[in-house]
Scaffold this motif. Structure first.
Motif, PDB file in Angstrom:
ATOM      1  N   ALA A 117       0.833  -1.213   0.000  1.00 11.71           N
ATOM      2  CA  ALA A 117       0.000   0.000   0.000  1.00 11.71           C
ATOM      3  C   ALA A 117       0.861   1.253   0.000  1.00 11.71           C
ATOM      4  CB  ALA A 117      -0.927  -0.014   1.217  1.00 11.71           C
ATOM      5  N   ALA A 118       1.914   1.263   0.816  1.00 11.38           N
ATOM      6  CA  ALA A 118       2.768   2.447   0.920  1.00 11.38           C
ATOM      7  C   ALA A 118       3.510   2.712  -0.387  1.00 11.38           C
ATOM      8  CB  ALA A 118       3.767   2.275   2.065  1.00 11.38           C
ATOM      9  N   SER A 119       3.954   1.648  -1.076  1.00 10.41           N
ATOM     10  CA  SER A 119       4.677   1.817  -2.333  1.00 10.41           C
ATOM     11  C   SER A 119       3.785   2.452  -3.395  1.00 10.41           C
ATOM     12  CB  SER A 119       5.198   0.468  -2.833  1.00 10.41           C
ATOM     13  OG  SER A 119       6.144  -0.073  -1.939  1.00 10.41           O
ATOM     14  N   GLN A 120       2.561   1.956  -3.508  1.00 15.58           N
ATOM     15  CA  GLN A 120       1.629   2.516  -4.498  1.00 15.58           C
ATOM     16  C   GLN A 120       1.349   3.995  -4.205  1.00 15.58           C
ATOM     17  OE1 GLN A 120      -1.877  -0.020  -5.512  1.00 15.58           O
ATOM     18  NE2 GLN A 120      -0.997  -1.431  -4.026  1.00 15.58           N
ATOM     19  N   LEU A 121       1.047   4.274  -2.946  1.00 11.45           N
ATOM     20  CA  LEU A 121       0.697   5.645  -2.589  1.00 11.45           C
ATOM     21  C   LEU A 121       1.900   6.568  -2.708  1.00 11.45           C
ATOM     22  CD1 LEU A 121      -1.343   7.674  -1.599  1.00 11.45           C
ATOM     23  CD2 LEU A 121      -0.861   6.954   0.752  1.00 11.45           C
ATOM     24  N   ALA A 122       3.068   6.118  -2.282  1.00 10.97           N
ATOM     25  CA  ALA A 122       4.275   6.960  -2.362  1.00 10.97           C
ATOM     26  C   ALA A 122       4.582   7.312  -3.813  1.00 10.97           C
ATOM     27  CB  ALA A 122       5.457   6.240  -1.729  1.00 10.97           C
ATOM     28  N   THR A 123       4.404   6.362  -4.722  1.00 15.28           N
ATOM     29  CA  THR A 123       4.634   6.637  -6.143  1.00 15.28           C
ATOM     30  C   THR A 123       3.695   7.731  -6.643  1.00 15.28           C
ATOM     31  OG1 THR A 123       5.371   4.362  -6.536  1.00 15.28           O
ATOM     32  CG2 THR A 123       4.647   5.627  -8.447  1.00 15.28           C
ATOM     33  N   GLN A 124       2.425   7.644  -6.268  1.00 15.13           N
ATOM     34  CA  GLN A 124       1.458   8.663  -6.668  1.00 15.13           C
ATOM     35  C   GLN A 124       1.831  10.029  -6.107  1.00 15.13           C
ATOM     36  OE1 GLN A 124      -2.468   7.377  -5.475  1.00 15.13           O
ATOM     37  NE2 GLN A 124      -2.223   5.350  -6.402  1.00 15.13           N
ATOM     38  N   VAL A 130       4.700  15.589  -3.661  1.00 18.33           N
ATOM     39  CA  VAL A 130       4.419  15.597  -2.220  1.00 18.33           C
ATOM     40  C   VAL A 130       5.370  14.615  -1.534  1.00 18.33           C
ATOM     41  CG1 VAL A 130       2.656  15.338  -0.430  1.00 18.33           C
ATOM     42  CG2 VAL A 130       2.009  16.098  -2.737  1.00 18.33           C
ATOM     43  N   TYR A 131       6.531  15.109  -1.148  1.00 10.87           N
ATOM     44  CA  TYR A 131       7.544  14.270  -0.522  1.00 10.87           C
ATOM     45  C   TYR A 131       7.534  14.371   0.999  1.00 10.87           C
ATOM     46  CZ  TYR A 131       9.798  13.247  -4.994  1.00 10.87           C
ATOM     47  OH  TYR A 131      10.082  12.787  -6.255  1.00 10.87           O
ATOM     48  N   GLU A 132       7.261  15.551   1.528  1.00  9.29           N
ATOM     49  CA  GLU A 132       7.299  15.767   2.971  1.00  9.29           C
ATOM     50  C   GLU A 132       5.975  16.348   3.444  1.00  9.29           C
ATOM     51  OE1 GLU A 132      11.371  16.890   4.771  1.00  9.29           O
ATOM     52  OE2 GLU A 132      11.233  18.060   2.920  1.00  9.29           O
ATOM     53  N   ASN A 139      -5.136  14.066   5.457  1.00  6.88           N
ATOM     54  CA  ASN A 139      -3.924  14.553   6.115  1.00  6.88           C
ATOM     55  C   ASN A 139      -2.980  13.406   6.473  1.00  6.88           C
ATOM     56  OD1 ASN A 139      -2.515  16.847   6.876  1.00  6.88           O
ATOM     57  ND2 ASN A 139      -3.121  16.678   9.006  1.00  6.88           N
ATOM     58  N   GLY A 140      -2.853  12.464   5.536  1.00 10.23           N
ATOM     59  CA  GLY A 140      -2.017  11.293   5.773  1.00 10.23           C
ATOM     60  C   GLY A 140      -0.550  11.583   5.544  1.00 10.23           C
ATOM     61  N   PRO A 141       0.310  10.591   5.795  1.00 10.23           N
ATOM     62  CA  PRO A 141       1.752  10.795   5.625  1.00 10.23           C
ATOM     63  C   PRO A 141       2.129  10.982   4.158  1.00 10.23           C
ATOM     64  CG  PRO A 141       1.260   8.502   6.126  1.00 10.23           C
ATOM     65  CD  PRO A 141      -0.013   9.254   6.296  1.00 10.23           C
ATOM     66  N   ALA A 142       3.147  11.805   3.913  1.00  8.76           N
ATOM     67  CA  ALA A 142       3.646  12.034   2.557  1.00  8.76           C
ATOM     68  C   ALA A 142       4.587  10.906   2.151  1.00  8.76           C
ATOM     69  CB  ALA A 142       4.336  13.391   2.477  1.00  8.76           C
ATOM     70  N   ALA A 143       5.158  11.032   0.941  1.00 10.66           N
ATOM     71  CA  ALA A 143       5.845   9.905   0.325  1.00 10.66           C
ATOM     72  C   ALA A 143       7.032   9.382   1.138  1.00 10.66           C
ATOM     73  CB  ALA A 143       6.308  10.306  -1.076  1.00 10.66           C
ATOM     74  N   LEU A 144       7.920  10.269   1.589  1.00 13.11           N
ATOM     75  CA  LEU A 144       9.126   9.799   2.278  1.00 13.11           C
ATOM     76  C   LEU A 144       8.793   9.126   3.601  1.00 13.11           C
ATOM     77  CD1 LEU A 144      11.615  12.734   1.581  1.00 13.11           C
ATOM     78  CD2 LEU A 144      11.403  10.537   0.395  1.00 13.11           C
ATOM     79  N   ARG A 145       7.817   9.646   4.310  1.00 12.84           N
ATOM     80  CA  ARG A 145       7.398   9.023   5.567  1.00 12.84           C
ATOM     81  C   ARG A 145       6.795   7.642   5.305  1.00 12.84           C
ATOM     82  NH1 ARG A 145       7.765   7.506  10.711  1.00 12.84           N
ATOM     83  NH2 ARG A 145       5.756   7.438  11.786  1.00 12.84           N
ATOM     84  N   LEU A 146       6.038   7.505   4.229  1.00 11.15           N
ATOM     85  CA  LEU A 146       5.462   6.204   3.885  1.00 11.15           C
ATOM     86  C   LEU A 146       6.547   5.168   3.627  1.00 11.15           C
ATOM     87  CD1 LEU A 146       2.566   7.354   1.555  1.00 11.15           C
ATOM     88  CD2 LEU A 146       2.275   6.027   3.643  1.00 11.15           C
ATOM     89  N   LEU A 147       7.606   5.575   2.929  1.00 10.68           N
ATOM     90  CA  LEU A 147       8.698   4.635   2.660  1.00 10.68           C
ATOM     91  C   LEU A 147       9.381   4.196   3.943  1.00 10.68           C
ATOM     92  CD1 LEU A 147      10.221   6.324  -0.517  1.00 10.68           C
ATOM     93  CD2 LEU A 147       8.799   4.275  -0.418  1.00 10.68           C
ATOM     94  N   LEU A 148       9.519   5.097   4.897  1.00  8.90           N
ATOM     95  CA  LEU A 148      10.129   4.732   6.175  1.00  8.90           C
ATOM     96  C   LEU A 148       9.205   3.840   6.990  1.00  8.90           C
ATOM     97  CD1 LEU A 148      11.687   8.170   7.161  1.00  8.90           C
ATOM     98  CD2 LEU A 148      12.940   6.081   6.619  1.00  8.90           C
ATOM     99  N   MET A 149       7.922   4.172   7.036  1.00 13.72           N
ATOM    100  CA  MET A 149       6.956   3.347   7.768  1.00 13.72           C
ATOM    101  C   MET A 149       6.947   1.907   7.276  1.00 13.72           C
ATOM    102  SD  MET A 149       3.784   6.065   7.904  1.00 13.72           S
ATOM    103  CE  MET A 149       2.564   4.755   8.108  1.00 13.72           C
ATOM    104  N   SER A 150       7.153   1.740   5.967  1.00 10.99           N
ATOM    105  CA  SER A 150       7.089   0.403   5.367  1.00 10.99           C
ATOM    106  C   SER A 150       8.471  -0.237   5.236  1.00 10.99           C
ATOM    107  CB  SER A 150       6.424   0.481   3.992  1.00 10.99           C
ATOM    108  OG  SER A 150       7.080   1.410   3.147  1.00 10.99           O
TER     109      SER A 150
END
Length: 378
Positions: A117-124, A130-132, A139-150
């Protein structure tokens, strides 16, 4: 003496027996411990251990997350999966972060779903820039935070570097705080058992996954690697600014029109001025820009371009020469105003004389018409 020794032995044996009756036959664990505190707002017969609460509730939470992912609500699903990995405490009446008490295989499965889920959303989000920060209506996490969470630490570093390079001409981007936040989260999870040791609880928490433990090898040095990656790019940025200044300066020198010339000089000085502000943390590079500004000021003085010369000297920090150029610019402007004023007065005088000549001609024509009996109105 012997009787005293026997008595002491019996007393010690009795003490040990009393202690064996007072202590439980096994120690409570972090995952099986029941909260018995009287201020805990749940009746005693309804209280359950952390493992029991997670066993009861986590399947429902995962079903909710799966449904959100299927519906394309990737941000909400990622946050929900992440809450399970954070060991959310589902016991009623207790708030705060809990601990992992379910099998490792379950957490591995959750981590895999979170990564998807995080990979798909981070790519979008990265396509949208929207990196940070926060993203979307939720108001969910942006791309870089998603990559760290996952736990995608290599991908995080790669995209963080790309992001920082792209933003470099305008600003410094440093996602180190995101990396530090993730490390702190994992440190708390890793060390949770030790922090509860003072209660006498046995640590039976589920260990971190291998991909989570990898963070301790990669994230601590993220800042130094980012700085090393960007270091060679700052001189290139200064070169680009100098090239932009030279391009506009050369065009200004070749231009005759007052307004176009002023516009070109303005773009040239803007390149240096903005560059000095942008590179204020790099004194050697700002010195290059200021040196160029001073050289331009000297050259423009020789060309009698006092106004632009003043601005260049101000950028260079050469206050003395800026004051001289400013004085010359004022004198030059006053002289030009006097020239314009004289020209305007001359044009007005010419117009007045022309009107007088027209009036005199009309009088002569009227006299001639009267003499010969003509009517000029016909």
């Amino acid at each position: 003496m012997r009787a005293r020794s026997i008595g002491n032995g019996l007393l010690a044996g009795a003490s040990l027996l009393a202690m064996s009756w007072a202590a439980p036959l096994y120690a409570d664990t972090i995952c099986t411990y029941l909260i018995t505190s009287p201020e805990y707002g749940v009746p005693m017969d309804e209280r359950e251990s952390l493992r029991a609460a997670q066993t009861r509730m986590v399947p429902d939470v995962l079903a909710e997350a799966d449904g959100l992912a299927k519906a394309g609500r990737l941000s909400e699903s990622a946050v929900t999966y992440f809450s399970v990995l954070q060991g959310q405490d589902y016991r009623a009446g207790l708030t705060g972060q809990g601990h992992r008490c379910l099998p490792s295989d379950l957490y591995q499965g959750v981590a895999n779903k979170l990564r998807s889920a995080a990979s798909q959303l981070a790519t979008q989000l990265m396509r949208q820039g929207v990196y940070e920060g926060r993203s979307g209506p939720n108001n969910g996490p942006a791309a870089l935070r998603l990559l760290l969470m996952s736990n995608q630490y290599d991908a995080f570093e790669r995209h963080a570097f790309e992001y920082a390079v792209r933003e470099l001409p305008q600003r410094d981007v440093d996602p180190t705080s995101l990396a530090q936040q993730r490390l702190e989260e994992l440190e708390r999870m890793r060390d949770a058992g030790g922090s509860l040791g003072y209660r006498g609880l046995v640590d039976d928490l589920t260990p971190l996954l291998e991909e989570e433990l990898a963070a301790f090898d990669t994230l601590p040095c993220f800042k130094s690697r980012l700085q090393a990656h960007l270091a060679p790019l700052y001189p290139k940025l200064a070169d680009d600014l100098l090239a932009a200044e030279a391009r506009h300066y050369d065009q200004a020198v070749k231009t005759d029109g007052m307004i176009p010339k002023a516009m070109q000089f303005g773009q040239a000085t803007d390149a240096l001025n903005s560059g000095i502000q942008r590179l204020e943390q790099h004194p050697k590079l700002t010195a290059r820009l200021q040196q160029r500004a001073n050289e331009r000021g000297v050259a423009l003085l020789e060309m009698n371009e006092y106004g632009p010369a003043q601005e260049y000297f101000e950028i260079a920090g050469n206050e003395k020469q800026a004051e001289i150029a400013g004085g010359l610019a004022n004198s030059q402007q006053e002289a030009k105003l006097q020239e314009v004023e004289a020209a305007v007065k001359s044009d007005i005088e010419k117009m007045r004389k022309t009107d007088e000549e027209k009036a005199a001609f009309q009088d002569e024509a009227d006299d001639m018409a009267s003499e010969f009996g003509f009517d000029l109105e016909d």
